[in-house]
Design a protein around this motif. Structure first.
Motif, PDB file in Angstrom:
ATOM      1  N   LEU A 147      30.945  24.207  61.042  1.00  0.00           N
ATOM      2  CA  LEU A 147      31.684  23.208  60.277  1.00  0.00           C
ATOM      3  C   LEU A 147      30.815  22.558  59.200  1.00  0.00           C
ATOM      4  O   LEU A 147      30.809  21.351  59.027  1.00  0.00           O
ATOM      5  N   ASN A 148      30.040  23.403  58.508  1.00  0.00           N
ATOM      6  CA  ASN A 148      29.154  22.961  57.422  1.00  0.00           C
ATOM      7  C   ASN A 148      28.083  21.991  57.884  1.00  0.00           C
ATOM      8  O   ASN A 148      27.548  21.225  57.078  1.00  0.00           O
ATOM      9  N   GLY A 149      27.771  22.000  59.180  1.00  0.00           N
ATOM     10  CA  GLY A 149      26.723  21.121  59.681  1.00  0.00           C
ATOM     11  C   GLY A 149      27.233  19.985  60.529  1.00  0.00           C
ATOM     12  O   GLY A 149      26.444  19.184  61.050  1.00  0.00           O
ATOM     13  N   ALA A 150      28.552  19.878  60.701  1.00  0.00           N
ATOM     14  CA  ALA A 150      29.113  18.812  61.539  1.00  0.00           C
ATOM     15  C   ALA A 150      28.764  19.034  63.008  1.00  0.00           C
ATOM     16  O   ALA A 150      28.717  18.075  63.783  1.00  0.00           O
ATOM     17  N   GLU A 151      28.519  20.270  63.389  1.00  0.00           N
ATOM     18  CA  GLU A 151      28.130  20.600  64.766  1.00  0.00           C
ATOM     19  C   GLU A 151      26.886  21.468  64.779  1.00  0.00           C
ATOM     20  O   GLU A 151      26.713  22.330  63.910  1.00  0.00           O
ATOM     21  N   ILE A 152      26.043  21.246  65.772  1.00  0.00           N
ATOM     22  CA  ILE A 152      24.962  22.174  66.089  1.00  0.00           C
ATOM     23  C   ILE A 152      25.122  22.523  67.563  1.00  0.00           C
ATOM     24  O   ILE A 152      25.220  21.629  68.410  1.00  0.00           O
TER      25      ILE A 152
ATOM     26  N   GLU B 269      17.833  21.569  58.482  1.00  0.00           N
ATOM     27  CA  GLU B 269      16.596  20.789  58.555  1.00  0.00           C
ATOM     28  C   GLU B 269      16.444  20.133  59.929  1.00  0.00           C
ATOM     29  O   GLU B 269      15.350  20.111  60.503  1.00  0.00           O
ATOM     30  N   LYS B 270      17.543  19.621  60.466  1.00  0.00           N
ATOM     31  CA  LYS B 270      17.517  19.005  61.794  1.00  0.00           C
ATOM     32  C   LYS B 270      17.183  20.045  62.857  1.00  0.00           C
ATOM     33  O   LYS B 270      16.389  19.795  63.773  1.00  0.00           O
ATOM     34  N   TYR B 271      17.796  21.222  62.733  1.00  0.00           N
ATOM     35  CA  TYR B 271      17.547  22.294  63.698  1.00  0.00           C
ATOM     36  C   TYR B 271      16.091  22.757  63.618  1.00  0.00           C
ATOM     37  O   TYR B 271      15.426  22.963  64.640  1.00  0.00           O
ATOM     38  N   ALA B 272      15.584  22.914  62.389  1.00  0.00           N
ATOM     39  CA  ALA B 272      14.196  23.348  62.206  1.00  0.00           C
ATOM     40  C   ALA B 272      13.234  22.334  62.815  1.00  0.00           C
ATOM     41  O   ALA B 272      12.257  22.702  63.489  1.00  0.00           O
ATOM     42  N   LYS B 273      13.512  21.067  62.602  1.00  0.00           N
ATOM     43  CA  LYS B 273      12.650  20.016  63.143  1.00  0.00           C
ATOM     44  C   LYS B 273      12.622  20.062  64.662  1.00  0.00           C
ATOM     45  O   LYS B 273      11.572  19.847  65.285  1.00  0.00           O
ATOM     46  N   SER B 274      13.776  20.373  65.284  1.00  0.00           N
ATOM     47  CA  SER B 274      13.826  20.458  66.746  1.00  0.00           C
ATOM     48  C   SER B 274      12.966  21.601  67.281  1.00  0.00           C
ATOM     49  O   SER B 274      12.570  21.592  68.448  1.00  0.00           O
TER      50      SER B 274
END
Length: 288
Positions: free
Chosen positions: A65-70, A218-223
């Motif tokens: 959803l374009n980043g609304a969910e990971i 970016e959030k996923y990479a940081k995790s």
């Protein structure tokens, strides 16, 4: 050194018949075997994204959803960003005023007024990639999702919005009238706290301002303790721009519009000719 690859679906990893080619699959498996994390980054909801990936035998995480969910590879929700409930009525009023058909994305489900509109959405995505849509395949795919309950047709959105307005991830508008679509886009851009994008010339993708592919990657990479300098992204459309602008290496598909190609560090072949696989193999040759 690339440590994470984020890949769009429609017009990118998916062939026009909505399957993943053997060469694309083999390249992803080779990347994973060399320690590279691979994540899907799509405008689709999870139920729409999971099917083609699972059917191909790949085990990947999902930015939906374009980043609304990971979500992780098991489908468990890691992050969620909904549209501010106060914006929903203004969004739908603008779309209604410009006769734009729209769908609501809540949890893993898509709520629609017309099954035919959903089929037309995927036909438009194929046409936006300058390809002949596999209409029978698309129709079968949509009807299978309807039968499984992933897509639900409702006569009116009013009751749904009243009950679950705070749970809406994305509003997806479609129209063959480009003038009305442009007018609606300009009106929506005046609303605060929203991201307005598109995955094709005939649609609008409306999410919270913090629900963009670039932010989610970016959030996923940081995790994973990975710098964006070590991230490669592959995509073909305007909803991919936010991640293309942030990644150390960005790859445009050969079927992407000129503006998308200009925003990327390199261009691969089309989704009909294993562009994703070729881009990944090129990286592996440099790194292995």
């Amino acid at each position: 050194m690339i440590r994470l690859i984020a890949i769009d679906m429609d017009g990118t990893i998916l062939s026009p018949d909505h399957t993943i080619s053997t060469k694309n699959k083999q390249a992803i498996l080779a990347a994973q075997s060399n320690g590279i994390e691979v994540v899907i980054a799509t405008g689709r909801g999870f139920s729409e994204a999971y099917g083609p990936i699972s059917d191909s035998g790949l085990d990947l995480s999902y930015i939906c959803l374009n980043g609304a969910e990971i979500r992780d590879s098991f489908g468990d929700l890691l992050s969620a960003t909904h549209i501010d409930e106060n914006n929903i009525s203004q969004i739908t009023s603008i779309l209604d005023a410009h006769t734009i058909d729209y769908q609501l994305f809540i949890d893993t489900l898509i709520y629609i007024n017309s099954i035919e509109d959903q089929i037309d959405t995927f036909i438009q995505l194929a046409e936006a990639a300058n390809q002949i849509p596999a209409v029978d395949k698309i129709r079968q795919e949509v009807m299978n999702r309807v039968e499984r309950g992933y897509i639900r047709q409702v006569d009116s959105y009013n009751e749904l919005i009243n009950q679950r307005g705070s749970e809406i991830y994305k509003v997806f508008g479609t129209s063959f009238n480009r003038v009305n679509l442009d007018k609606a886009r300009k009106a929506l851009q005046l609303l605060p706290g929203l991201a307005i994008s598109s995955s094709g010339a005939g649609n609008l993708e409306i999410t919270d301002i913090n629900a963009q592919k670039g932010i989610a990657v970016e959030k996923y990479a940081k995790s994973k303790d990975i710098s964006m300098a070590n991230v490669m992204v592959i995509g073909d459309s305007y909803n991919d721009l936010s991640m293309m602008e942030r990644a150390g290496r960005s790859v445009a598909m050969g079927n992407a519009p000129a503006e998308i190609k200009a925003a990327c560090t390199e261009i691969t072949t089309t989704n009909e000719h294993d562009g994703v696989g070729l881009a990944i193999r090129a990286i592996l040759q440099l790194q292995v």
